[in-house]
Design an enzyme around this catalytic site. Sequence first.
Site, short mmCIF file in Angstrom:
data_model
loop_
_atom_site.label_atom_id
_atom_site.label_comp_id
_atom_site.label_asym_id
_atom_site.label_seq_id
_atom_site.Cartn_x
_atom_site.Cartn_y
_atom_site.Cartn_z
N LYS A 173 19.85 59.78 6.68
CA LYS A 173 19.87 59.80 8.19
C LYS A 173 21.24 58.95 8.72
O LYS A 173 22.02 59.33 9.53
CB LYS A 173 18.80 59.03 8.54
CG LYS A 173 17.39 59.77 8.39
CD LYS A 173 16.32 59.10 8.47
CE LYS A 173 15.26 59.86 8.55
NZ LYS A 173 13.66 59.19 8.33
N GLN A 218 11.69 53.01 8.72
CA GLN A 218 11.44 54.27 7.66
C GLN A 218 9.94 53.72 7.00
O GLN A 218 9.47 52.39 6.38
CB GLN A 218 12.34 54.01 6.63
CG GLN A 218 12.13 55.23 5.38
CD GLN A 218 12.23 56.45 5.97
OE1 GLN A 218 13.03 56.92 6.84
NE2 GLN A 218 11.38 57.44 5.60
N ASP A 260 11.63 58.12 16.74
CA ASP A 260 10.68 59.10 15.98
C ASP A 260 9.41 59.62 16.98
O ASP A 260 8.78 60.26 16.44
CB ASP A 260 9.81 57.99 14.95
CG ASP A 260 10.82 58.19 13.75
OD1 ASP A 260 11.38 59.08 13.46
OD2 ASP A 260 10.74 56.95 13.01
#
Length: 332
Positions: free
Chosen positions: A80, A124, A147
């Site tokens: 990412k 994460q 997200d």
Amino acid sequence: MLPTPTEEADCVRRFPGGTRYDEALECKMPTILDGAAIAAAIKQEVAEEVRALAGQGIRPGLAAVLVGNVAASQMYVRSKVQTCAELGISSDLITPPETVTTEEMFDLVAALNARDDIDGILIQLPLPKQVDTKALLDAVSPSKDVDGFHPVNAGRLQAGRPALAPCTPAGIIEILKRSGIPIAGQHAVVVGRSDIVGKPVAMLLLHQNATVTICHSKTRNLGEVTRQADILVAAIGRAGFITPEMVTPGATLIDVGINRITDPTEFARFFAGDAKREATFAKRGSTIVGDIDPKAYELAGAYTPVPGGVGPLTIAMLMANTVRAAKMRRGL
Ligand SMILES: NC(=O)c1ccc[n+]([C@@H]2O[C@H](COP(=O)([O-])OP(=O)(O)OC[C@H]3O[C@@H](n4cnc5c(N)ncnc54)[C@H](OP(=O)(O)O)[C@@H]3O)[C@@H](O)[C@H]2O)c1
């Protein structure tokens, strides 16, 4: 139109006994939906937007929070951060230790919420057990929730308001649209009802005017339902769970599953005769299989392979969401 002799021979190979052939609307080789190519196109568009924002003195920024030493998480976050660099998005990798407390994580998130150079906050998962993951995700400012996990964004998505949508479901819609697969009026069956894939993809498909059925572990006669699908989305987390018998020929199969298999018997069940996979399995001792049995792909009108289908879209959409968040926060 009648199939050519070559198409007919191909059909007999794909649908032994000919029974499936009679059911098939068209007897053509399935289209492979190339997620990597679609993701590359999206990333290029995002890079162009980043360049345009630079002209206005704006550089979108992503904070990536990686706790502890989980190898898979490290790999995901690394790619990412690397993609941010490729697209001109700034990134800040923050790596709290495995022993971090919920309170310390709250403080970190509050600081990131307040930073003007940060447009997106990515935490994460999974987090260590001592951290209250749900409470922490709720603490992320909805305007920086790239997200799309925050209940405010989930609510906005459901209400059809502008929202940061979860990346994998948003990527699935991009695959369908960019591949010219009709959604409106189609029966989309989603197997799986998780907050990060099943529910949001069902909602996005509904907004695209599909007729949507959501299935889960308590669904009765699952095969009867999945066989009704024009578009079948499998987000279950069980290797090859959707068998050929559960698929109607010509359907579009979207395979979200990422399951690592190491058992040679299981491997042979899915991939016997596939020389390329056999070579990889022999070398690495493992391979990845989706939630759909690869033999079912053969019946499809179109399908996303695993790997290389849905997977690449997740990072591309994270980048798109970061730029979107940067613009939304500034009223652009
Ligand atoms: N490609 C990507 O970038 C990406 C992103 C996210 C996830 N994934 C993969 O997608 C898969 C699903 O992820 P997830 O996070 O949504 O998983 P999850 O939270 O574990 O949810 C799995 C869902 O499958 C349902 N299910 C389980 N067994 C079933 C059965 N026998 N029959 C029907 N439904 C059943 C569960 O039903 P209940 O609700 O009734 O328990 C649940 O709703 C995993 O393989 C994951 O690795 C891939």
